[in-house]
Design an enzyme around this catalytic site. Structure first.
Site, short mmCIF file in Angstrom:
data_model
loop_
_atom_site.label_atom_id
_atom_site.label_comp_id
_atom_site.label_asym_id
_atom_site.label_seq_id
_atom_site.Cartn_x
_atom_site.Cartn_y
_atom_site.Cartn_z
N GLU A 44 -8.90 -7.43 -8.37
CA GLU A 44 -9.65 -6.34 -7.42
C GLU A 44 -10.91 -6.71 -6.77
O GLU A 44 -11.48 -7.81 -7.56
CB GLU A 44 -10.13 -5.02 -8.20
CG GLU A 44 -10.56 -3.90 -7.24
CD GLU A 44 -9.73 -3.23 -6.26
OE1 GLU A 44 -9.48 -4.16 -5.31
OE2 GLU A 44 -9.43 -2.19 -6.29
N VAL A 82 -13.81 -5.17 -5.43
CA VAL A 82 -14.89 -4.40 -5.90
C VAL A 82 -14.48 -3.07 -6.56
O VAL A 82 -13.40 -2.44 -6.28
CB VAL A 82 -15.66 -3.89 -4.46
CG1 VAL A 82 -16.71 -2.89 -5.04
CG2 VAL A 82 -16.02 -5.06 -3.82
N LYS A 85 -35.76 0.75 43.29
CA LYS A 85 -34.78 -0.43 42.57
C LYS A 85 -34.91 -1.80 43.57
O LYS A 85 -33.90 -2.08 43.98
CB LYS A 85 -33.49 -0.08 42.43
CG LYS A 85 -33.43 0.82 41.19
CD LYS A 85 -31.91 1.18 41.02
CE LYS A 85 -31.68 2.29 40.12
NZ LYS A 85 -31.79 3.55 40.75
N THR A 127 -15.74 0.46 -7.82
CA THR A 127 -16.63 1.49 -7.80
C THR A 127 -16.48 2.57 -8.57
O THR A 127 -16.98 2.60 -9.99
CB THR A 127 -16.45 2.29 -6.32
OG1 THR A 127 -16.62 1.02 -5.50
CG2 THR A 127 -17.82 3.02 -5.88
N LYS A 163 0.82 -1.01 0.05
CA LYS A 163 -0.12 0.11 -0.11
C LYS A 163 0.80 1.17 0.12
O LYS A 163 0.72 2.29 -0.76
CB LYS A 163 -0.81 -0.05 1.06
CG LYS A 163 -2.01 -0.59 0.88
CD LYS A 163 -3.33 -0.05 1.89
CE LYS A 163 -4.63 -0.04 1.12
NZ LYS A 163 -5.66 0.45 2.07
N GLN A 211 -20.78 7.75 36.42
CA GLN A 211 -22.03 8.14 35.63
C GLN A 211 -21.59 8.53 34.14
O GLN A 211 -20.54 9.29 34.14
CB GLN A 211 -22.71 9.34 36.44
CG GLN A 211 -23.86 9.90 35.52
CD GLN A 211 -25.15 8.80 35.52
OE1 GLN A 211 -24.73 7.67 34.76
NE2 GLN A 211 -26.33 9.26 36.09
N1 5IU Z 1 -30.13 6.26 37.74
C1 5IU Z 1 -28.95 6.63 36.88
N2 5IU Z 1 -28.65 5.57 36.04
C2 5IU Z 1 -29.05 4.49 35.91
C3 5IU Z 1 -30.26 4.26 36.98
C4 5IU Z 1 -30.58 5.12 37.69
O1 5IU Z 1 -28.20 7.66 36.78
O2 5IU Z 1 -28.82 3.69 34.99
I1 5IU Z 1 -31.07 2.32 37.04
C5 5IU Z 1 -30.27 7.36 38.54
C6 5IU Z 1 -29.27 7.84 39.72
C7 5IU Z 1 -29.82 9.31 39.93
C8 5IU Z 1 -30.47 9.66 38.53
O3 5IU Z 1 -30.93 9.22 40.66
O4 5IU Z 1 -30.70 8.53 37.87
C9 5IU Z 1 -29.31 10.45 37.56
O5 5IU Z 1 -28.91 11.68 38.34
P1 5IU Z 1 -27.80 12.64 37.66
O6 5IU Z 1 -28.58 12.94 36.44
O7 5IU Z 1 -27.52 13.46 38.70
O8 5IU Z 1 -26.65 11.93 37.05
#
Ligand code: 5IU
Length: 453
Positions: free
Chosen positions: A117, A119, A297, A121, A92, A404
């Site tokens: 080759e 393909v 939960k 195009t 290459k 998160q």
């Molecule tokens: N929450 C999550 N993720 C999940 C689940 C629940 O963030 O997968 I299941 C909850 C935790 C918190 C809210 O109460 O949702 C999100 O808060 P923040 O926007 O401050 O991260």
């Protein structure tokens, strides 16, 4: 069925051609995508392919054979083994050290090389490759290709004096797939439009509106939240992760006009008192028309969940309109949630969560089959029979340093077809809580409208 046709169907099974909407390297959107590399992983198919390609030419016209990297390398190798035409390899990029050679193998000037080759195009990449081979004194007169995408490449090369031998073109492929009911008429129309330069009408995924979902559901809690959404033009659930009754009530008062539900973690309220906390909260929920969603939960056997749901100091069953529950205890563990809408936890937004695709699939089966369940919490698309609640939504941040993982409202409506966004810190940590809740309400509603076009 002739042999070539059944051979194509065998190849098709390896997933070499896909229909849909694909953005090509050039930025153009194509209604089909071809990748012939899987063919090399099936030795029987590769062998047959090699025979078919060799049938297209007369091997005595050539001294050597060369595949255009990378997809055609195994094809050229198989053809070399079968025909005993010596193989040369084209790099290459030239080596940056040593010989700096572009062509590897044994060859001499004046030899005629058969080019292979996968393909074709536009033909541009072949037009770049051929001079690099010719620079070594090798001549190129013929090219064999497995598939001609019919986008002008073959004609371009033939204009320049090369003979192009293709095993299939895309029209033939469509015809064979149509004869075997493997492609729809719409897909064929799109491909024809694409090949003739007409505008392609890609199917726009249509999603059910809140009104349509309202019509479909029999669950009174699903009805309630959908009715509020329609009435308030909102899909926002504010998560009240605050620690005192005063903060909770102040927060509910401020966000009340903009939300469909207030999500609580009632067990984090340090001064909880049923009369002082719940009664005024319930009043606010009536005044501002939002539901109370207790994010408990639940995750136990049915009997324990039943006790946890109605007893203790929180008496959740007395006031919550919606509760979240894991489904880890199995389908029957959800029977105890009477007079409430259950939102099943299908997948989590946190880094390293154990809710992998296997788990989600099994959790979803339970959620879909239990009449108490109105929806699920997930970071993935779920069937439209369930309402999708998506936390992990923030307009500004991508994470919180504690695992998160955030997406924007636009992303979750477009990519997950979510129904309700759950926002915590984006609102309760904002300087102006009313304004933040309005901003999220508007962002969520606009994203819903755009996603449903
Ligand atoms: N929450 C999550 N993720 C999940 C689940 C629940 O963030 O997968 I299941 C909850 C935790 C918190 C809210 O109460 O949702 C999100 O808060 P923040 O926007 O401050 O991260």
């Amino acid at each position: 069925m002739d042999n070539k046709e059944s051979f194509l169907l065998e190849c098709y099974k390896l997933g070499i051609i896909k229909f849909g909407k694909f953005t090509l390297k050039s930025g153009i959107e194509s209604p089909f995508y071809v990748d012939l590399r899987p063919l090399a992983s099936d030795p029987k198919i590769l062998k047959k392919l090699s025979s078919y390609l060799l049938e297209l030419i007369s091997t005595t016209d050539f001294d050597i054979i060369c595949g255009v990297p990378y997809a055609a390398l195994p094809m050229a190798t198989a053809m070399s083994l079968q025909s005993e035409l010596p193989l040369i390899i084209k790099r290459k990029e030239a080596k940056t050290y040593g010989t700096k050679k572009l062509i590897e193998g044994i060859f001499s000037t004046g030899q005629n090389c058969l080019l292979v080759e996968d393909v074709i195009t536009s033909g541009k990449s072949l037009l770049e490759t051929i001079p690099e081979i010719e620079n070594e004194g090798i001549s190129v007169s013929d090219i064999v290709v497995v598939l001609d995408r019919q986008q002008g490449g073959k004609e371009l090369l033939e204009e320049k004096g090369f003979k192009v031998h293709s095993l299939f073109n895309i029209t033939e492929v469509c015809e064979i797939l149509r004869n075997n009911n493997l492609i729809s008429e719409e897909e064929i129309t799109r491909i024809n439009d694409f090949l003739t330069g007409n505008e392609v009408n890609f199917e726009v995924e249509k999603h059910l509106t809140y009104e349509q979902k309202l019509e479909k559901t029999n669950n009174s809690f699903a009805k309630k939240i959908l009715e509020i959404a329609i009435e308030k033009k909102s899909n926002l659930i504010a998560s009240a992760d605050v620690l005192t009754t005063k903060e909770l009530l102040d927060f509910a008062e401020k966000v009340g006009p903009n939300i469909v539900a207030l999500k609580t973690h009632i067990d984090i309220i340090t001064d909880f008192d049923f009369d002082e906390t719940i009664l005024p909260l319930k009043e606010l929920s009536k005044n501002y028309n939002f539901l109370l969603m207790e994010d408990r939960k639940f995750a136990d056997i049915g009997n324990t969940q039943e006790l946890q749901f109605a007893n203790g100091i929180y008496k959740i069953s007395f006031w919550a309109d919606l509760v979240t529950s894991q489904v880890i205890g199995g389908e029957t563990s959800l029977d105890c949630f009477l007079n409430v809408g259950v939102i099943a936890i299908l997948g989590m937004s946190s880094k390293g969560t154990l809710t992998n695709s296997d788990y989600r699939e099994n959790a979803l089966k339970i959620a879909l089959s239990h009449p108490n369940v109105i929806g699920g919490v997930s970071q993935n698309k779920i069937p439209e029979d369930l309402l999708l609640f998506t936390p992990g939504v923030n307009l500004e941040n991508s994470g919180d340093g504690k695992g998160q993982q955030y997406n924007t409202p636009e992303y979750v409506f477009k990519n997950l077809q979510t129904d309700f966004i759950i926002v915590g810190r984006g609102i309760y940590k904002a300087e102006n809580i009313e304004k933040a809740s309005l901003d999220y309400k508007i962002a969520g509603w606009n994203s819903y409208l755009t996603g449903n076009k």
